[in-house]
Design an enzyme around this catalytic site. Structure first.
Site, PDB file in Angstrom:
ATOM      1  N   LYS A 163       0.841  -1.188   0.000  1.00  0.00           N
ATOM      2  CA  LYS A 163       0.000   0.000   0.000  1.00  0.00           C
ATOM      3  C   LYS A 163       0.877   1.239   0.000  1.00  0.00           C
ATOM      4  O   LYS A 163       1.922   1.273   0.677  1.00  0.00           O
ATOM      5  CB  LYS A 163      -0.887   0.004   1.251  1.00  0.00           C
ATOM      6  N   ASP A 192      -0.511  -0.027  -4.378  1.00  0.00           N
ATOM      7  CA  ASP A 192      -1.944   0.297  -4.344  1.00  0.00           C
ATOM      8  C   ASP A 192      -2.148   1.644  -3.646  1.00  0.00           C
ATOM      9  O   ASP A 192      -1.833   1.788  -2.463  1.00  0.00           O
ATOM     10  CB  ASP A 192      -2.696  -0.810  -3.597  1.00  0.00           C
ATOM     11  N   GLU A 218      -2.077   0.498  -8.649  1.00  0.00           N
ATOM     12  CA  GLU A 218      -3.516   0.231  -8.474  1.00  0.00           C
ATOM     13  C   GLU A 218      -4.238   1.476  -7.969  1.00  0.00           C
ATOM     14  O   GLU A 218      -3.763   2.143  -7.055  1.00  0.00           O
ATOM     15  CB  GLU A 218      -3.659  -0.922  -7.478  1.00  0.00           C
ATOM     16  N   GLU A 244     -12.008  -2.275  -8.331  1.00  0.00           N
ATOM     17  CA  GLU A 244     -12.699  -2.654  -7.096  1.00  0.00           C
ATOM     18  C   GLU A 244     -13.780  -1.650  -6.694  1.00  0.00           C
ATOM     19  O   GLU A 244     -14.617  -1.956  -5.850  1.00  0.00           O
ATOM     20  CB  GLU A 244     -11.707  -2.862  -5.944  1.00  0.00           C
ATOM     21  N   HIS A 294     -10.038  -8.105  -7.630  1.00  0.00           N
ATOM     22  CA  HIS A 294      -9.884  -7.654  -6.243  1.00  0.00           C
ATOM     23  C   HIS A 294     -10.653  -8.648  -5.378  1.00  0.00           C
ATOM     24  O   HIS A 294     -11.785  -9.009  -5.708  1.00  0.00           O
ATOM     25  CB  HIS A 294     -10.490  -6.263  -6.092  1.00  0.00           C
TER      26      HIS A 294
END
Ligand code: 0YR
Ligand code: MG
Length: 361
Positions: A163, A192, A218, A244, A294
């Protein structure tokens, strides 16, 4: 259900959670079979109870007495239910629809005495590989981040996702650089952003991002801003993954038609179920775009659809719900084991339902 996540809780660029919310439904068919469907939410603001309420009060009554075998027709009936049009079409209503659609597919596969992937395909994919997300959370300190990513690679996972989206993006760059260095250049590394950046930040860091040889970035930008994604794709030089937060095949159409997405992360439990997931996957496949879902379902449903659909050979791994299922998704040497039990892989262990269940309000 509210099921604890890893450690003392996890964070991404926008949220911190200690539990994963699992609203769902059990359908009782006249043939004696039970169909299990569920979705995934953050266990915040009673969002999961809103979804179960939507099922109980709005979609549930529409199902009574219907023929459970015609899943597509029932999907259309619910999706186009006029009285719900101003209540939903994204978010709560689509997650509720997903629960029901998945439960119907579970019933269908159980009635056929086959795992869903065999019901959906005569020519399934031989292998679905796993990449690991559970060691890359934003709240994990640098040393543990590196240790965790190395561990996962040694276990055979085909990649790691971390992340990003710190208030100061320089911290993100340092963490990405450290993980790249630790895992080496041959391992797939994804980042992400969870929608936190804008075009200015992306421009500023584009050159640096390119150096990291990322497999994808992402959700770099706000989810609905197609125009900004088109601009981003024109200069970034890093493949873009998203999906997602998209709730219907029409949302995906715009991104796929304009080259603004490279990895299609359609999530069956967000997009209204397996029925709509399949339509999006077909369209992606026709355009030559890989589908890497996802896992709002925490893998069990997508393992079935990925095995059955030719667009997907890679799946995210997050183990939070494994202990809740009769047949948990299992990875060995970086590859998912083939599920064998009849159904969509969605049957929960009664003990888990008892332990983690939440009251309907
Ligand atoms: C935790 N997966 C995601 C989790 C997830 C979030 O907030 O829900 O990170 O939605 O981006 O790829
Ligand atoms: Mg994500």
């Amino acid at each position: 259900m509210h099921v604890p996540v890893t450690g003392n809780g996890i964070a991404d660029s926008t949220n911190q959670i200690t539990h994963w919310g699992v609203p769902g439904v059990v359908l009782f068919a006249d043939n004696g079979l039970k169909g299990y469907g569920y979705t995934g939410t953050h266990a915040l603001l009673s969002g999961d109870q809103l979804i179960t309420n939507f099922i109980a009060h709005i979609y549930g009554p529409l199902l009574m007495g219907e023929d459970a075998t015609d899943v597509q027709a029932l999907w259309k009936k619910l999706y186009h239910y006029p009285a719900a049009r101003w209540i939903g079409r994204a978010g709560i209503s689509q997650l509720a629809l997903a629960c029901i659609d998945v439960a119907l597919w579970d019933l269908k596969a159980k009635a056929a005495n086959l795992p869903l992937w065999k019901l959906l395909s005569n020519d399934p994919m031989p292998v679905v590989k796993a990449y690991n997300t559970d060691y890359g959370w934003l709240n994990i300190p640098m040393e543990q981040l590196i240790e965790g990513c190395k561990k996962v690679v040694a276990q055979g996972f085909t990649g790691v996702k971390i992340k990003v989206g710190h208030q100061n993006p320089k911290i993100d760059m340092r963490r990405i650089a450290a993980v790249r260095e630790a895992v080496g250049s041959n391992v797939r590394l994804m980042i992400d952003v969870n929608g936190k950046w804008d075009l200015n930040i992306a421009r500023k860091y584009a050159a640096q991002l390119k150096e990291f040889n990322l497999f994808w970035i992402e959700e770099p930008l706000w989810f609905d801003d197609l125009e900004a994604h088109i601009v981003l794709a024109s200069f970034l030089g890093v493949p873009i993954a998203l999906g997602e937060q998209l709730y219907s095949e029409y949302h995906f159409d715009g991104f796929m038609a304009s080259g603004a997405v490279d990895f299609v992360q359609v999530d069956a439990v967000r997009v209204g179920g397996i029925t709509e997931w399949w339509s999006v996957a077909d369209k992606a496949h026709a355009k030559g775009l890989p589908v890497v879902p996802h896992v709002g379902d925490m893998m069990n449903i997508h393992l079935q659809t990925c095995l059955a659909h030719p667009a997907s050979t890679l799946l995210e791994y997050i183990p939070w719900l494994r202990h809740c299922f009769e047949e948990p998704a299992t990875v060995e040497a970086g590859v998912f084991k083939l599920p064998e039990k009849p159904g969509a892989g969605t049957t929960f262990r009664p003990e888990a339902m008892q332990e983690f269940s939440r009251p309907l309000h």
